[in-house]
Design a protein around this motif. Structure first.
Motif, PDB file in Angstrom:
ATOM      1  N   LYS A   1      10.995  -6.530  -5.941  1.00 15.84           N
ATOM      2  CA  LYS A   1       9.032  -6.588  -4.910  1.00 15.84           C
ATOM      3  C   LYS A   1       8.553  -4.946  -6.026  1.00 15.84           C
ATOM      4  CE  LYS A   1       9.629  -3.947  -1.551  1.00 15.84           C
ATOM      5  NZ  LYS A   1      10.139  -3.346  -0.025  1.00 15.84           N
ATOM      6  N   GLN A   2       8.965  -3.557  -5.676  1.00 15.76           N
ATOM      7  CA  GLN A   2       8.645  -2.210  -5.869  1.00 15.76           C
ATOM      8  C   GLN A   2       8.182  -2.125  -7.471  1.00 15.76           C
ATOM      9  OE1 GLN A   2      10.702   0.726  -4.344  1.00 15.76           O
ATOM     10  NE2 GLN A   2       9.081   0.954  -2.699  1.00 15.76           N
ATOM     11  N   ARG A   3       8.509  -2.590  -8.492  1.00 17.55           N
ATOM     12  CA  ARG A   3       7.828  -3.399  -9.488  1.00 17.55           C
ATOM     13  C   ARG A   3       7.251  -3.752  -9.882  1.00 17.55           C
ATOM     14  NH1 ARG A   3      11.281   0.744 -13.162  1.00 17.55           N
ATOM     15  NH2 ARG A   3      10.554   0.386 -14.490  1.00 17.55           N
ATOM     16  N   ARG A   4       7.192  -5.058  -9.209  1.00 19.16           N
ATOM     17  CA  ARG A   4       5.846  -6.094  -9.191  1.00 19.16           C
ATOM     18  C   ARG A   4       4.604  -5.474  -8.154  1.00 19.16           C
ATOM     19  NH1 ARG A   4       8.548 -11.963  -8.830  1.00 19.16           N
ATOM     20  NH2 ARG A   4       9.968 -12.419 -10.509  1.00 19.16           N
ATOM     21  N   GLN A   5       4.867  -4.986  -6.877  1.00 17.17           N
ATOM     22  CA  GLN A   5       3.851  -4.315  -6.425  1.00 17.17           C
ATOM     23  C   GLN A   5       3.193  -2.597  -7.370  1.00 17.17           C
ATOM     24  OE1 GLN A   5       6.851  -2.686  -2.845  1.00 17.17           O
ATOM     25  NE2 GLN A   5       5.659  -4.392  -1.103  1.00 17.17           N
ATOM     26  N   ALA A   6       3.930  -2.102  -7.766  1.00 21.84           N
ATOM     27  CA  ALA A   6       3.407  -1.124  -8.329  1.00 21.84           C
ATOM     28  C   ALA A   6       2.613  -1.842  -9.622  1.00 21.84           C
ATOM     29  CB  ALA A   6       4.184   0.004  -9.056  1.00 21.84           C
ATOM     30  N   LEU A   7       2.423  -3.280 -10.058  1.00 18.61           N
ATOM     31  CA  LEU A   7       1.767  -3.634 -11.245  1.00 18.61           C
ATOM     32  C   LEU A   7       2.633  -3.019 -12.983  1.00 18.61           C
ATOM     33  CD1 LEU A   7      -1.421  -4.275 -10.049  1.00 18.61           C
ATOM     34  CD2 LEU A   7       0.136  -5.958 -10.520  1.00 18.61           C
ATOM     35  N   LEU A   8       4.062  -3.357 -12.453  1.00 16.42           N
ATOM     36  CA  LEU A   8       4.664  -2.148 -13.823  1.00 16.42           C
ATOM     37  C   LEU A   8       4.718  -3.570 -14.720  1.00 16.42           C
ATOM     38  CD1 LEU A   8       7.303   0.122 -12.485  1.00 16.42           C
ATOM     39  CD2 LEU A   8       5.316   0.391 -13.374  1.00 16.42           C
TER      40      LEU A   8
ATOM     41  N   PHE B   1      -6.188  -1.765  -3.402  1.00 18.25           N
ATOM     42  CA  PHE B   1      -6.218  -2.534  -2.644  1.00 18.25           C
ATOM     43  C   PHE B   1      -5.911  -4.133  -3.285  1.00 18.25           C
ATOM     44  CE2 PHE B   1      -7.829   1.131  -0.657  1.00 18.25           C
ATOM     45  CZ  PHE B   1      -7.305   1.667   0.351  1.00 18.25           C
ATOM     46  N   SER B   2      -6.106  -3.831  -4.091  1.00 18.31           N
ATOM     47  CA  SER B   2      -5.544  -5.613  -5.204  1.00 18.31           C
ATOM     48  C   SER B   2      -4.674  -5.803  -5.026  1.00 18.31           C
ATOM     49  CB  SER B   2      -6.806  -5.981  -6.272  1.00 18.31           C
ATOM     50  OG  SER B   2      -5.361  -4.933  -7.261  1.00 18.31           O
ATOM     51  N   LYS B   3      -4.604  -7.276  -5.075  1.00 17.63           N
ATOM     52  CA  LYS B   3      -3.386  -8.172  -5.069  1.00 17.63           C
ATOM     53  C   LYS B   3      -1.908  -7.707  -4.169  1.00 17.63           C
ATOM     54  CE  LYS B   3      -3.877  -9.099 -10.434  1.00 17.63           C
ATOM     55  NZ  LYS B   3      -4.236  -9.075 -11.304  1.00 17.63           N
ATOM     56  N   LEU B   4      -1.983  -7.776  -2.836  1.00 19.52           N
ATOM     57  CA  LEU B   4      -1.225  -7.047  -2.334  1.00 19.52           C
ATOM     58  C   LEU B   4       0.070  -7.669  -2.157  1.00 19.52           C
ATOM     59  CD1 LEU B   4      -4.163  -5.370   0.313  1.00 19.52           C
ATOM     60  CD2 LEU B   4      -2.527  -4.020  -1.305  1.00 19.52           C
ATOM     61  N   TYR B   5      -0.185  -9.437  -2.249  1.00 23.30           N
ATOM     62  CA  TYR B   5       1.081  -9.692  -1.601  1.00 23.30           C
ATOM     63  C   TYR B   5       2.344 -10.168  -2.892  1.00 23.30           C
ATOM     64  CZ  TYR B   5      -0.344 -11.382   2.726  1.00 23.30           C
ATOM     65  OH  TYR B   5      -0.183 -11.554   4.018  1.00 23.30           O
ATOM     66  N   THR B   6       1.595  -9.827  -4.275  1.00 25.35           N
ATOM     67  CA  THR B   6       2.724  -9.646  -5.157  1.00 25.35           C
ATOM     68  C   THR B   6       3.463  -8.607  -5.506  1.00 25.35           C
ATOM     69  OG1 THR B   6       0.675  -8.631  -6.859  1.00 25.35           O
ATOM     70  CG2 THR B   6       2.333  -8.329  -8.236  1.00 25.35           C
TER      71      THR B   6
ATOM     72  N   GLY C   1       0.296   7.017  -9.431  1.00 24.80           N
ATOM     73  CA  GLY C   1      -1.162   7.231  -8.478  1.00 24.80           C
ATOM     74  C   GLY C   1      -1.485   5.579  -8.132  1.00 24.80           C
ATOM     75  N   PHE C   2      -2.261   5.965  -6.574  1.00 30.65           N
ATOM     76  CA  PHE C   2      -2.459   4.510  -6.159  1.00 30.65           C
ATOM     77  C   PHE C   2      -3.546   3.135  -7.234  1.00 30.65           C
ATOM     78  CE2 PHE C   2      -5.337   2.413  -3.128  1.00 30.65           C
ATOM     79  CZ  PHE C   2      -4.418   1.413  -2.540  1.00 30.65           C
ATOM     80  N   MET C   3      -4.896   4.364  -7.246  1.00 35.02           N
ATOM     81  CA  MET C   3      -6.084   3.088  -8.270  1.00 35.02           C
ATOM     82  C   MET C   3      -4.761   2.620  -9.428  1.00 35.02           C
ATOM     83  SD  MET C   3      -7.257   2.736  -5.682  1.00 35.02           S
ATOM     84  CE  MET C   3      -9.200   1.514  -7.117  1.00 35.02           C
TER      85      MET C   3
ATOM     86  N   LEU D   1       0.791  -0.754  -0.009  1.00 35.95           N
ATOM     87  CA  LEU D   1       0.141   0.539   0.036  1.00 35.95           C
ATOM     88  C   LEU D   1       0.990   1.162  -0.423  1.00 35.95           C
ATOM     89  CD1 LEU D   1      -3.006  -0.669   2.348  1.00 35.95           C
ATOM     90  CD2 LEU D   1      -2.368  -1.157   0.037  1.00 35.95           C
ATOM     91  N   LYS D   2       2.309   1.589   1.002  1.00 36.90           N
ATOM     92  CA  LYS D   2       2.809   2.400   0.734  1.00 36.90           C
ATOM     93  C   LYS D   2       3.596   2.818  -0.838  1.00 36.90           C
ATOM     94  CE  LYS D   2       6.664   1.838   1.142  1.00 36.90           C
ATOM     95  NZ  LYS D   2       8.581   1.686   0.707  1.00 36.90           N
TER      96      LYS D   2
END
Length: 271
Positions: free
Chosen positions: A124-131, A57-62, A50-52, A41-42
């Motif tokens: 990790k962060q590039r996956r979290q942001a769904l890049l 709030f989806s795929k929080l363990y990516t 942007g957040f959305m 989330l952070k």
């Protein structure tokens, strides 16, 4: 130093090394896995997209897989460096100057541990942001943001570890006994929350650099100063503190778990 003293020093150093290696690795993995959704989330709150658009709030363990692989060696390397420097120099430093020793040891430990932390953070962060570029990482991309991470983590550790060691010392003096792991965990949570709040702008910069488009070639475009100015110009002061609530929450809870598990593990291993 005679032979017996030298032999004892070598044994003590070896014990500190393995104790820190195992305790730090175990503690780091516990925190990173348990609190991973808050970290996601952070990251998304700090993303330029942007957040959305970064997943909401989806795929929080990516992005959990690289963290599981890299968390233990990163934390272990940090604490091996930190504890070793403290042990080697402790007897040479007067009591009133010990906070400076703790600060210096923490800073050096951050520089060393970032050799592992940065590639893990980038993936990790590039996956979290769904890049969309997952799986295509060259060495240059993996170490993008190394110095911004050091610039974030060094002041963080200077603040966190000096406060943590100070609070433990005061607690022990007031209670007239050694600090228990639970008490050390409380000190760690307090120290972590203060350090997290103070260093959030650098965390935003680090996130922006790691999430920047692969096509960005100019080093100046991804400099810490340029990113700071750009975020401030577009989003104002609030932009520099994007994600502060999940960051402080994550590190406060994480600090409690981390330092509690670390001290408990070390006590068991030392026993």
């Amino acid at each position: 130093m005679d032979f017996e003293e030298e032999k004892k020093f070598v044994i003590d150093t070896r014990n500190v090394f393995f104790s820190a290696l195992i305790s730090g690795g175990f503690a780091g993995t516990c925190v990173d896995v348990a609190l991973f959704p808050i970290d996601t989330l952070k990251t998304r709150l700090q993303s330029e997209n942007g957040f959305m658009r970064s997943g909401g709030f989806s795929k929080l363990y990516t992005g959990l897989a690289p963290v599981i692989m890299g968390s233990a060696p990163t934390a272990a390397l940090f604490f091996v460096t930190y504890e070793s420097i403290k042990m080697i120099l402790h007897d040479s430093v007067r009591k009133e100057f010990l906070p400076f020793l703790h600060m210096g040891a923490a800073s050096m430990a951050e520089i060393v541990s970032c050799l592992i932390r940065v590639p893990v953070e980038v993936v990790k962060q590039r996956r979290q942001a769904l890049l969309p570029d997952q799986g295509r990482y060259n060495l240059k991309l993996l170490y993008r943001g190394y110095w911004s991470t050091v610039i974030r983590d060094m002041p963080f550790s200077l603040i966190q570890f000096s406060i943590w060691e100070y609070l433990k010392r005061i607690w022990a003096e007031q209670a007239q006994k050694d600090v228990y792991p639970f008490e050390s965990a409380i000190c760690g949570a307090m120290a972590g929350s203060i350090a997290a709040a103070c260093t959030t702008p650098f965390d935003v910069v680090k996130t922006r650099i790691m999430l920047a488009n692969r096509s960005v070639k100019k080093t100046t475009d991804l400099s810490v100063v340029n990113i700071l100015l750009s975020v401030y110009k577009i989003n104002g002061p609030s932009g520099l503190f994007a994600g502060i609530v999940p960051r402080v929450t994550w590190i406060s809870i994480g600090g409690f778990i981390f330092f509690g598990v670390y001290e408990k593990s070390k006590a068991i291993l030392d026993f």
